[in-house]
Design a protein around this motif. Structure first.
Motif, mmCIF file in Angstrom:
data_model
loop_
_atom_site.group_PDB
_atom_site.id
_atom_site.type_symbol
_atom_site.label_atom_id
_atom_site.label_comp_id
_atom_site.label_asym_id
_atom_site.label_seq_id
_atom_site.Cartn_x
_atom_site.Cartn_y
_atom_site.Cartn_z
ATOM 1 N N UNK A 1 36.515 101.988 -49.607
ATOM 2 C CA UNK A 1 37.944 101.746 -49.166
ATOM 3 C C UNK A 1 38.147 100.682 -48.243
ATOM 4 N N UNK A 2 37.128 100.576 -47.281
ATOM 5 C CA UNK A 2 37.281 99.342 -46.361
ATOM 6 C C UNK A 2 37.076 97.816 -46.955
ATOM 7 N N UNK B 1 30.482 108.807 -47.005
ATOM 8 C CA UNK B 1 30.047 107.295 -46.704
ATOM 9 C C UNK B 1 30.523 106.111 -47.551
ATOM 10 N N UNK B 2 30.032 106.523 -49.096
ATOM 11 C CA UNK B 2 30.365 105.668 -50.214
ATOM 12 C C UNK B 2 31.780 105.223 -50.168
ATOM 13 N N UNK C 1 47.011 100.795 -56.505
ATOM 14 C CA UNK C 1 46.358 101.439 -57.423
ATOM 15 C C UNK C 1 45.556 100.900 -58.151
ATOM 16 N N UNK C 2 45.574 99.636 -58.384
ATOM 17 C CA UNK C 2 44.331 98.803 -59.084
ATOM 18 C C UNK C 2 43.248 98.821 -58.120
ATOM 19 N N UNK C 3 43.514 98.633 -56.907
ATOM 20 C CA UNK C 3 42.446 98.773 -56.091
ATOM 21 C C UNK C 3 41.620 99.752 -56.196
ATOM 22 N N UNK C 4 42.201 101.024 -56.143
ATOM 23 C CA UNK C 4 41.536 102.363 -56.245
ATOM 24 C C UNK C 4 40.839 102.238 -57.748
ATOM 25 N N UNK D 1 44.819 104.547 -46.642
ATOM 26 C CA UNK D 1 45.482 105.353 -47.695
ATOM 27 C C UNK D 1 44.506 106.259 -48.215
ATOM 28 N N UNK D 2 43.641 106.716 -47.622
ATOM 29 C CA UNK D 2 42.569 107.648 -48.417
ATOM 30 C C UNK D 2 43.317 108.918 -48.453
#
Ligand code: ATP
Length: 342
Positions: free
Chosen positions: A120-121, A114-115, A141-144, A128-129
């Motif tokens: 990711x949204x 859930x988290x 990558x920086x978003x991850x 890209x999950x």
């Protein structure tokens, strides 16, 4: 989310006093930006908050608790570094899930799902999950990396120039998203940068650092309009504030002790004709054409001093034009650069 208090924190590395007697109160839900040039002590301050450095003196309080002696893992902070460090052999999903699966915070897998999906949204990487982390662009990558901080609900987020390695367009997009996410989460966030645009657009308050000292804390507007020194005045504003020796604008009334006068580009008016003795004679040197305004560089007569003025795009000036410059809303500074009331 928790509040943060730094009380008289100091840190020295050999001959370098990286942070000096730094006190700061950050309220729960605030987005505070520490702004300063390279070497000002920004990263050291964050590391002191995180517990990656131990202060020589002073205390760090998070959520009302003195955490000065606590190990980083016990401080409940999430740190995003300038250089993202993902696990390359793991998928985006598993990278995001990693902090939730740590033995210290065991989380049921359905809660992890859930988290991870929610974050990711938020960061627009839901598609890209399943990708391996190595297949992502720098921006993804920086978003991850930011996402790995956001999946947790720590007392405090600490971010060290997390957008600086991205290209300009991505930086703009992520800047807006980060601010939106911080507001949605009601997160307390300490963010360090040397980028004034990031400070102006994201901060609830900005803290300006100069050689390890926190020299002013205030809203972006307070820092811009009411700087305590010429150093602070030069941190915000593009083009940079004009700083002119007092003697070159002798016709302008100001405090006796003033050594320098500062005027922002938008507070300089160019007149083609003026009999007012306080308007300084000058000559147009060159023009930078921006979309909505022109930056007109003028040279003051009988000096090498150049000023940058912002003129509406429909006012046309050309190099060589003789003008007189009116200085509106001057800021006065003493010999040490300290602001003097007008
Ligand atoms: P930058 O934007 O370049 O990262 P900064 O504002 O984050 O700069 P800090 O990294 O906090 O600045 O460094 C402040 C001062 O302390 C600098 O002079 C730096 O060289 C020094 N310094 C920081 N960490 C160490 C260390 N581990 N050992 C020795 N000196 C250090």
């Amino acid at each position: 989310m928790a509040d943060l208090r730094l009380a008289g924190v100091a840190k020295r590395f050999g001959a370098v006093q990286a942070v000096q007697d730094l006190s700061l109160d950050v309220a729960s839900g605030e987005f505070i930006v520490l702004l300063g040039p390279s070497g000002a002590g920004k990263t050291t301050t964050l590391r002191l908050i995180a517990g990656l450095e131990t202060p020589d003196t002073g205390e760090v309080h998070i959520g009302g608790h003195d955490v000065t002696g606590l190990a980083p893992a016990l401080r409940d902070v999430a740190f995003v570094f300038q250089q993202y460090s993902l696990y390359p052999h793991l998928s985006v999903y598993d990278n995001l899930a990693f902090p939730l699966r740590s033995p210290r915070r065991p989380t049921p897998e359905d809660e992890v799902r859930r988290k991870v999906t929610e974050v990711a949204q938020m960061l627009r990487i839901a598609d890209k999950l399943q990708s391996p982390a190595t297949r992502l662009s720098g921006g993804q990558m920086q978003r991850v990396a930011i996402g790995r901080a956001l999946v947790r609900s720590p007392a405090l987020y600490l971010m060290d120039e997390p957008l600086s390695s991205l290209d300009a367009k991505l930086r703009n997009d992520l800047r807006l998203e980060l601010k939106r996410i911080q507001q949605d989460l009601g997160a307390t966030l300490v963010y360090v940068t040397h980028d004034q645009i990031e400070a102006l657009t994201m901060a609830t308050r900005i803290g300006v650092l100069e050689q390890g000292r926190l020299v002013q804390v205030g809203t972006p507007q307070q820092i811009y309009e009411d700087p305590v020194s010429s150093y602070v005045a030069a941190r915000l504003g593009s083009p940079r504030i004009n700083l002119v020796p007092r003697g070159l604008v002798a016709g302008l009334a100001g405090p006796g002790r003033a050594v320098t006068v500062g005027v922002r580009a938008e507070h300089l008016r160019l007149h083609r004709d003026s009999a007012d003795a306080s308007h300084r004679a000058a000559r147009v040197k060159r023009i930078e054409r921006l979309s909505d305004q022109h930056l007109v560089h003028v040279g003051l007569d009988d000096s090498d001093q150049e000023l940058i003025t912002a003129a509406p795009a429909d006012e046309s000036f050309a190099p060589g034009d003789v003008v007189r410059v009116e200085l509106l809303r001057p800021l006065w500074f003493d010999a040490e650069g300290r602001r003097i009331a007008a």
